[in-house]
Design an enzyme around this catalytic site. Structure first.
Site, PDB file in Angstrom:
ATOM      1  CE  LYS A  18      -2.066  -1.050   3.851  1.00  0.00           C
ATOM      2  NZ  LYS A  18      -1.332  -2.307   4.142  1.00  0.00           N
ATOM      3  NE  ARG A  93      -3.914  -0.645  10.086  1.00  0.00           N
ATOM      4  CZ  ARG A  93      -2.807  -0.152   9.513  1.00  0.00           C
ATOM      5  NH1 ARG A  93      -2.805   1.049   8.974  1.00  0.00           N
ATOM      6  NH2 ARG A  93      -1.708  -0.868   9.479  1.00  0.00           N
ATOM      7  NE  ARG A 132       7.475  -2.198   6.198  1.00  0.00           N
ATOM      8  CZ  ARG A 132       6.162  -2.087   6.377  1.00  0.00           C
ATOM      9  NH1 ARG A 132       5.377  -1.768   5.360  1.00  0.00           N
ATOM     10  NH2 ARG A 132       5.629  -2.311   7.546  1.00  0.00           N
ATOM     11  NE  ARG A 164       6.513   0.183  10.140  1.00  0.00           N
ATOM     12  CZ  ARG A 164       5.318   0.146   9.562  1.00  0.00           C
ATOM     13  NH1 ARG A 164       5.164   0.671   8.349  1.00  0.00           N
ATOM     14  NH2 ARG A 164       4.297  -0.419  10.166  1.00  0.00           N
ATOM     15  NE  ARG A 175       2.302  -4.206  11.619  1.00  0.00           N
ATOM     16  CZ  ARG A 175       3.297  -4.095  10.739  1.00  0.00           C
ATOM     17  NH1 ARG A 175       4.462  -4.648  10.978  1.00  0.00           N
ATOM     18  NH2 ARG A 175       3.130  -3.405   9.639  1.00  0.00           N
TER      19      ARG A 175
HETATM   20  P1  ADP Z   1       2.197  -1.860   3.211  1.00  0.00           P
HETATM   21  O1  ADP Z   1       2.222  -0.357   3.144  1.00  0.00           O
HETATM   22  O2  ADP Z   1       0.973  -2.448   2.570  1.00  0.00           O
HETATM   23  O3  ADP Z   1       2.429  -2.384   4.589  1.00  0.00           O
HETATM   24  P2  ADP Z   1       4.747  -1.654   1.785  1.00  0.00           P
HETATM   25  O4  ADP Z   1       4.429  -0.790   0.622  1.00  0.00           O
HETATM   26  O5  ADP Z   1       5.495  -1.048   2.911  1.00  0.00           O
HETATM   27  O6  ADP Z   1       3.412  -2.390   2.327  1.00  0.00           O
HETATM   28  O7  ADP Z   1       5.553  -2.931   1.225  1.00  0.00           O
HETATM   29  C1  ADP Z   1       6.020  -3.960   2.093  1.00  0.00           C
HETATM   30  C2  ADP Z   1       7.365  -4.489   1.590  1.00  0.00           C
HETATM   31  O8  ADP Z   1       7.175  -5.191   0.354  1.00  0.00           O
HETATM   32  C3  ADP Z   1       8.396  -3.401   1.298  1.00  0.00           C
HETATM   33  O9  ADP Z   1       9.670  -3.873   1.690  1.00  0.00           O
HETATM   34  C4  ADP Z   1       8.309  -3.209  -0.230  1.00  0.00           C
HETATM   35  O10 ADP Z   1       9.559  -2.793  -0.784  1.00  0.00           O
HETATM   36  C5  ADP Z   1       7.946  -4.610  -0.704  1.00  0.00           C
HETATM   37  N1  ADP Z   1       7.044  -4.614  -1.885  1.00  0.00           N
HETATM   38  C6  ADP Z   1       6.011  -3.766  -2.135  1.00  0.00           C
HETATM   39  N2  ADP Z   1       5.405  -4.100  -3.299  1.00  0.00           N
HETATM   40  C7  ADP Z   1       6.060  -5.174  -3.780  1.00  0.00           C
HETATM   41  C8  ADP Z   1       5.913  -5.997  -4.951  1.00  0.00           C
HETATM   42  N3  ADP Z   1       4.946  -5.750  -5.845  1.00  0.00           N
HETATM   43  N4  ADP Z   1       6.788  -7.000  -5.122  1.00  0.00           N
HETATM   44  C9  ADP Z   1       7.767  -7.258  -4.197  1.00  0.00           C
HETATM   45  N5  ADP Z   1       7.965  -6.543  -3.086  1.00  0.00           N
HETATM   46  C10 ADP Z   1       7.118  -5.506  -2.870  1.00  0.00           C
HETATM   47  P1  AMP Z   2       1.251   1.111   9.022  1.00  0.00           P
HETATM   48  O1  AMP Z   2       2.371   2.096   8.878  1.00  0.00           O
HETATM   49  O2  AMP Z   2       0.063   1.439   8.177  1.00  0.00           O
HETATM   50  O3  AMP Z   2       1.710  -0.314   8.858  1.00  0.00           O
HETATM   51  O4  AMP Z   2       0.746   1.256  10.523  1.00  0.00           O
HETATM   52  C1  AMP Z   2       1.582   0.983  11.618  1.00  0.00           C
HETATM   53  C2  AMP Z   2       0.758   0.952  12.911  1.00  0.00           C
HETATM   54  O5  AMP Z   2       0.195   2.242  13.154  1.00  0.00           O
HETATM   55  C3  AMP Z   2      -0.412  -0.017  12.942  1.00  0.00           C
HETATM   56  O6  AMP Z   2      -0.045  -1.349  13.264  1.00  0.00           O
HETATM   57  C4  AMP Z   2      -1.287   0.640  14.019  1.00  0.00           C
HETATM   58  O7  AMP Z   2      -0.768   0.380  15.315  1.00  0.00           O
HETATM   59  C5  AMP Z   2      -1.101   2.120  13.730  1.00  0.00           C
HETATM   60  N1  AMP Z   2      -2.098   2.608  12.746  1.00  0.00           N
HETATM   61  C6  AMP Z   2      -1.850   3.084  11.507  1.00  0.00           C
HETATM   62  N2  AMP Z   2      -2.985   3.429  10.893  1.00  0.00           N
HETATM   63  C7  AMP Z   2      -3.994   3.166  11.770  1.00  0.00           C
HETATM   64  C8  AMP Z   2      -5.394   3.277  11.723  1.00  0.00           C
HETATM   65  N3  AMP Z   2      -6.023   3.747  10.630  1.00  0.00           N
HETATM   66  N4  AMP Z   2      -6.106   2.919  12.817  1.00  0.00           N
HETATM   67  C9  AMP Z   2      -5.504   2.464  13.916  1.00  0.00           C
HETATM   68  N5  AMP Z   2      -4.180   2.293  14.018  1.00  0.00           N
HETATM   69  C10 AMP Z   2      -3.420   2.639  12.963  1.00  0.00           C
END
Ligand code: ADP
Ligand code: AMP
Length: 218
Positions: A18, A93, A132, A164, A175
């Site tokens: 995302k 969410r 990541r 992270r 999660r």
């Molecule tokens: P989210 O925001 O949904 O938690 P991220 O965008 O942070 O996910 O992506 C999670 C991990 O997967 C990151 O390390 C990113 O570089 C990798 N990633 C994202 N999209 C792809 C893809 N299409 N193929 C392989 N790796 C990906």
């Molecule tokens: P993310 O960066 O989207 O993976 O979010 C990291 C963490 O932030 C989550 O696991 C939650 O603890 C908190 N968080 C982010 N967005 C929300 C949301 N919309 N509602 C509640 N908690 C959130």
């Protein structure tokens, strides 16, 4: 009223891509990337009360309470840079957040236009999250799947990348469970609203982007 504003909601489990996609499509469409996770992390590094409260939930892989999250989003979207709309990443969410978001957009004369729902099997999610690397500016890399040119360094601004706190294996699994329990009802919510666009998130990053942009321009 800002009738021409566009609001896109990125939906999918943690690690689906995302944030990666939100950053790209926001730039492409001239919208603002609003990540609630980034906003909480920013608050934490600025040592605000909100940051401390959020961290107590984030570190356990739990969601921050709805009222706190909704108030933060409302404030963010009221800033002038959001006039043309936003790509929402990690919000809403929960069903309560989705309803509050619809009500908020109605108040400012907008609506949720499109919900790219990125699907990825659980096994792949765990691999993605454990590799990541992120930058302070919200850019996302992966040690193997999307590596920076220089290890641990952001390609664009040269700042250090970090892992992270909540990407540790034990928190990651929780999660993903929280996503299925509390966020997955939104699939049906947006399906009923006619805005859901399901996308296979196992494709390469640029293919996923193409599909989202095709949907946005349709
Ligand atoms: P989210 O925001 O949904 O938690 P991220 O965008 O942070 O996910 O992506 C999670 C991990 O997967 C990151 O390390 C990113 O570089 C990798 N990633 C994202 N999209 C792809 C893809 N299409 N193929 C392989 N790796 C990906
Ligand atoms: P993310 O960066 O989207 O993976 O979010 C990291 C963490 O932030 C989550 O696991 C939650 O603890 C908190 N968080 C982010 N967005 C929300 C949301 N919309 N509602 C509640 N908690 C959130």
């Amino acid at each position: 009223m800002n009738e021409k504003a566009t609001y896109i909601v990125m939906l999918g489990p943690p690690g689906a891509g995302k944030g990666t996609q939100a950053k790209i499509i926001a730039e492409e469409l001239g919208l603002v990337h609003v990540s609630t996770g980034d906003l909480f992390r920013e608050n934490l590094s600025n040592e605000t009360e909100l940051g401390r409260l959020a961290a107590s939930f984030m570190n356990k892989g739990e969601l921050v309470p709805d009222d706190v999250t909704i108030a933060m989003v409302e404030e963010r979207l009221s800033r002038p840079d959001c006039e043309k709309g936003a790509v929402m990443d990690g919000f809403p969410r929960t069903p309560a957040q989705a309803e509050a978001f619809d009500a908020l957009l109605e108040k400012i004369g907008g609506k949720v236009d499109m919900v790219p729902f990125i699907t990825v099997p659980n096994q792949v999610l765990v691999e993605r999250l454990s590799g990541r690397w992120v930058s302070r500016s919200g850019r996302v890399y992966h040690a193997l799947y999307n590596p920076p040119i220089v290890k641990w360094v952001d390609d664009f601004d040269g700042t250090d990348l970090y892992q992270r706190e909540d990407d540790k294996p034990e928190t990651v699994v929780h999660r993903i469970e929280v996503y299925y329990e509390q966020t997955s009802p939104l699939i049906e919510y947006y399906q009923n609203a006619g805005t859901l666009l399901e996308i296979d998130g196992t494709q390469p990053i640029d293919r996923v982007t193409e599909e989202i942009l095709k949907g946005a321009k349709a």
